[in-house]
Design a protein around this motif. Sequence first.
Motif, PDB file in Angstrom:
ATOM      1  N   GLU A  21       0.833  -1.204   0.000  1.00 61.30           N
ATOM      2  CA  GLU A  21       0.000   0.000   0.000  1.00 61.30           C
ATOM      3  C   GLU A  21       0.872   1.261   0.000  1.00 61.30           C
ATOM      4  O   GLU A  21       0.583   2.221  -0.713  1.00 61.30           O
ATOM      5  N   VAL A  22       1.928   1.256   0.778  1.00 63.98           N
ATOM      6  CA  VAL A  22       2.837   2.407   0.802  1.00 63.98           C
ATOM      7  C   VAL A  22       3.506   2.561  -0.557  1.00 63.98           C
ATOM      8  O   VAL A  22       3.595   3.671  -1.100  1.00 63.98           O
ATOM      9  N   PHE A  87      12.537   7.910   7.027  1.00 61.91           N
ATOM     10  CA  PHE A  87      11.120   7.708   6.724  1.00 61.91           C
ATOM     11  C   PHE A  87      10.668   6.331   7.184  1.00 61.91           C
ATOM     12  O   PHE A  87       9.597   6.180   7.785  1.00 61.91           O
ATOM     13  N   VAL A  88      11.489   5.322   6.944  1.00 59.56           N
ATOM     14  CA  VAL A  88      11.152   3.946   7.328  1.00 59.56           C
ATOM     15  C   VAL A  88      11.027   3.823   8.838  1.00 59.56           C
ATOM     16  O   VAL A  88      10.063   3.238   9.350  1.00 59.56           O
ATOM     17  N   LYS A  89      11.969   4.381   9.567  1.00 60.48           N
ATOM     18  CA  LYS A  89      11.925   4.313  11.034  1.00 60.48           C
ATOM     19  C   LYS A  89      10.700   5.037  11.585  1.00 60.48           C
ATOM     20  O   LYS A  89       9.991   4.521  12.444  1.00 60.48           O
ATOM     21  N   SER A  90      10.470   6.219  11.091  1.00 61.92           N
ATOM     22  CA  SER A  90       9.322   7.004  11.547  1.00 61.92           C
ATOM     23  C   SER A  90       8.016   6.276  11.247  1.00 61.92           C
ATOM     24  O   SER A  90       7.120   6.215  12.088  1.00 61.92           O
ATOM     25  N   PHE A  91       7.923   5.695  10.067  1.00 60.78           N
ATOM     26  CA  PHE A  91       6.715   4.981   9.665  1.00 60.78           C
ATOM     27  C   PHE A  91       6.481   3.769  10.559  1.00 60.78           C
ATOM     28  O   PHE A  91       5.363   3.513  10.993  1.00 60.78           O
ATOM     29  N   LEU A  95       3.369   3.074  13.057  1.00 60.67           N
ATOM     30  CA  LEU A  95       2.558   1.862  12.927  1.00 60.67           C
ATOM     31  C   LEU A  95       2.395   1.164  14.273  1.00 60.67           C
ATOM     32  O   LEU A  95       1.293   0.744  14.642  1.00 60.67           O
ATOM     33  N   LEU A  96       3.468   1.048  15.021  1.00 57.62           N
ATOM     34  CA  LEU A  96       3.379   0.428  16.347  1.00 57.62           C
ATOM     35  C   LEU A  96       2.476   1.245  17.277  1.00 57.62           C
ATOM     36  O   LEU A  96       1.729   0.673  18.068  1.00 57.62           O
ATOM     37  N   SER A  97       2.539   2.552  17.173  1.00 56.40           N
ATOM     38  CA  SER A  97       1.659   3.402  17.983  1.00 56.40           C
ATOM     39  C   SER A  97       0.200   3.168  17.623  1.00 56.40           C
ATOM     40  O   SER A  97      -0.661   3.079  18.496  1.00 56.40           O
ATOM     41  N   ARG A  98      -0.078   3.056  16.338  1.00 61.57           N
ATOM     42  CA  ARG A  98      -1.445   2.777  15.882  1.00 61.57           C
ATOM     43  C   ARG A  98      -1.935   1.439  16.419  1.00 61.57           C
ATOM     44  O   ARG A  98      -3.086   1.315  16.827  1.00 61.57           O
ATOM     45  N   LEU A  99      -1.070   0.445  16.382  1.00 69.45           N
ATOM     46  CA  LEU A  99      -1.449  -0.873  16.887  1.00 69.45           C
ATOM     47  C   LEU A  99      -1.742  -0.824  18.375  1.00 69.45           C
ATOM     48  O   LEU A  99      -2.683  -1.460  18.854  1.00 69.45           O
TER      49      LEU A  99
END
Length: 108
Positions: A21-22, A87-91, A95-99
């Motif tokens: 998706e990204v 960008f990868v680290k931030s993303f 994602l972990l925060s969303r989970l």
Amino acid sequence: MFGSFFNTTAVDEFADWIVAEVKRSLPPGFAPGTKNIADRAEKLNVSIAQRTGEFMKTSPRLNIYKKARLAARVREGMSAHGYPEPFVKSFSYDLLSRLQVASKQHAR
């Protein structure tokens, strides 16, 4: 006892979907001035938020191993496609925060 602890099939499928998706929404090497980049990023944000909520409702609770596996698989997939490391680290952190938020909402 540990049968489902290490079963990461659903997590791997979810991680692969996120990377795809990204890649579809924000191709590697995109320039910040690219036409409609803000719209694409917002649509990606909404899409991932919806899918994360659905994933947390349909899958069993994620343990620490599965969360780490998910973040690592997303990070590796995005790095393999050529996204910049910041960008990868931030993303992956986002994602972990969303989970985490989705799992707390699901628990209620």
